[in-house]
Motif scaffolding. Structure first.
Motif, PDB file in Angstrom:
ATOM      1  N   GLY A  25       0.613  -1.019  -0.154  1.00  0.00           N
ATOM      2  CA  GLY A  25       0.071  -0.076   0.198  1.00  0.00           C
ATOM      3  C   GLY A  25       0.893   1.270  -0.020  1.00  0.00           C
ATOM      4  N   GLN A  26       0.348   2.029  -0.520  1.00  0.00           N
ATOM      5  CA  GLN A  26       0.756   3.633  -0.496  1.00  0.00           C
ATOM      6  C   GLN A  26      -0.165   4.492   0.384  1.00  0.00           C
ATOM      7  N   VAL A  27       0.333   4.689   1.692  1.00  0.00           N
ATOM      8  CA  VAL A  27      -0.510   5.294   2.579  1.00  0.00           C
ATOM      9  C   VAL A  27       0.092   6.355   3.054  1.00  0.00           C
ATOM     10  N   PRO A  28      -0.112   7.674   2.778  1.00  0.00           N
ATOM     11  CA  PRO A  28       0.460   8.878   3.320  1.00  0.00           C
ATOM     12  C   PRO A  28       0.288   8.952   4.624  1.00  0.00           C
ATOM     13  N   GLY A  29       1.120   9.197   5.652  1.00  0.00           N
ATOM     14  CA  GLY A  29       1.105   9.490   7.111  1.00  0.00           C
ATOM     15  C   GLY A  29       1.014   8.214   7.821  1.00  0.00           C
ATOM     16  N   LEU A  30       1.158   7.137   7.315  1.00  0.00           N
ATOM     17  CA  LEU A  30       0.884   5.796   8.095  1.00  0.00           C
ATOM     18  C   LEU A  30       2.259   5.187   8.171  1.00  0.00           C
ATOM     19  N   ASP A  31       2.649   4.664   9.248  1.00  0.00           N
ATOM     20  CA  ASP A  31       3.738   3.779   9.352  1.00  0.00           C
ATOM     21  C   ASP A  31       3.463   2.115   9.097  1.00  0.00           C
ATOM     22  N   LEU A  59     -15.267 -17.273   3.861  1.00  0.00           N
ATOM     23  CA  LEU A  59     -14.160 -18.266   4.124  1.00  0.00           C
ATOM     24  C   LEU A  59     -13.540 -18.547   5.293  1.00  0.00           C
ATOM     25  N   SER A  60     -14.364 -18.234   6.340  1.00  0.00           N
ATOM     26  CA  SER A  60     -13.509 -18.622   7.799  1.00  0.00           C
ATOM     27  C   SER A  60     -13.031 -19.825   8.166  1.00  0.00           C
ATOM     28  N   GLY A  61     -13.698 -20.847   7.542  1.00  0.00           N
ATOM     29  CA  GLY A  61     -13.294 -22.300   7.658  1.00  0.00           C
ATOM     30  C   GLY A  61     -11.836 -22.681   6.760  1.00  0.00           C
ATOM     31  N   THR A  62     -11.420 -21.781   6.360  1.00  0.00           N
ATOM     32  CA  THR A  62     -10.231 -21.926   5.565  1.00  0.00           C
ATOM     33  C   THR A  62      -9.127 -21.070   6.286  1.00  0.00           C
ATOM     34  N   THR A  63      -7.764 -21.392   6.350  1.00  0.00           N
ATOM     35  CA  THR A  63      -6.654 -20.796   6.990  1.00  0.00           C
ATOM     36  C   THR A  63      -6.300 -19.483   6.054  1.00  0.00           C
ATOM     37  N   ILE A  64      -6.451 -18.452   6.438  1.00  0.00           N
ATOM     38  CA  ILE A  64      -6.175 -17.095   5.721  1.00  0.00           C
ATOM     39  C   ILE A  64      -4.910 -16.554   6.345  1.00  0.00           C
ATOM     40  N   THR A  65      -3.890 -16.450   5.304  1.00  0.00           N
ATOM     41  CA  THR A  65      -2.509 -15.635   5.815  1.00  0.00           C
ATOM     42  C   THR A  65      -2.347 -14.296   5.306  1.00  0.00           C
ATOM     43  N   LEU A  66      -1.642 -13.554   5.668  1.00  0.00           N
ATOM     44  CA  LEU A  66      -1.611 -12.147   5.143  1.00  0.00           C
ATOM     45  C   LEU A  66       0.078 -11.713   5.298  1.00  0.00           C
ATOM     46  N   THR A  67       0.410 -11.230   4.146  1.00  0.00           N
ATOM     47  CA  THR A  67       1.830 -10.285   4.267  1.00  0.00           C
ATOM     48  C   THR A  67       1.310  -8.903   3.588  1.00  0.00           C
ATOM     49  N   ALA A  68       1.853  -7.906   4.759  1.00  0.00           N
ATOM     50  CA  ALA A  68       1.282  -6.408   4.215  1.00  0.00           C
ATOM     51  C   ALA A  68       2.650  -5.694   4.534  1.00  0.00           C
ATOM     52  N   LYS A  69       2.673  -4.813   3.509  1.00  0.00           N
ATOM     53  CA  LYS A  69       3.774  -3.879   3.344  1.00  0.00           C
ATOM     54  C   LYS A  69       3.231  -2.744   2.817  1.00  0.00           C
ATOM     55  N   LEU A  70       4.324  -1.528   3.436  1.00  0.00           N
ATOM     56  CA  LEU A  70       4.006  -0.153   2.666  1.00  0.00           C
ATOM     57  C   LEU A  70       5.155  -0.081   1.623  1.00  0.00           C
TER      58      LEU A  70
END
Length: 141
Positions: free
Chosen positions: A102-108, A129-140
């Motif tokens: 993401g590009q989010v001005p003012g957020l760390d 889809l809560s019965g499925t394992t959902i993983t996440l990678t998030a970065k600016l």
């Protein structure tokens, strides 16, 4: 107001040798071919239920994250989200991994990670889809 969206599939033949067409009725955006080999091997120009889920999940997550960020006073200028849905023949969907930049001005970075985790937990598709394992990678970016 509640909305209902409709898609229809016409399938011909047996699972392993048959083929189908998914039609997006509500939007009218087209028909897309599906087959077992496209699902369990190579796509070869056809889609699969997992790819359709990936599209729905990436769009829903992006909307939820954008809404959450804007509500916190840090609206994004851009979010790029990919959803990878893993299908194991004989087992089914074994997991979904969301990757967002993401590009989010003012957020760390920590604030973005928190907002992304909240969107992952609360977007309607994630909840469905809560019965499925959902993983996440998030970065600016």
């Amino acid at each position: 107001m509640a909305t209902t969206r409709t898609a229809r599939t016409a399938w011909k033949g047996e699972l392993l040798t048959g083929t189908g067409e998914v039609t997006f009725v509500s939007s009218g955006i087209g028909e897309f071919p599906v087959s077992w080999p496209a699902r369990s091997e190579q796509a070869n120009g056809k889609t699969s239920p997992e790819e359709l889920i990936a599209g729905a999940h990436s769009a829903c997550f992006s909307m939820a994250l954008s809404h959450g960020l804007a509500g916190a006073g840090t609206p994004p200028t851009q979010l790029d989200t990919q959803a990878d849905v893993t299908f194991q023949p004989g087992t089914g969907i074994t997991g979904i991994h969301l990757t967002v930049t993401g590009q989010v001005p003012g957020l760390d970075e920590a604030g973005f990670q928190k907002a992304a985790e909240d969107a992952k937990a609360n977007c309607p598709v994630s909840q469905a889809l809560s019965g499925t394992t959902i993983t996440l990678t998030a970065k600016l970016a």
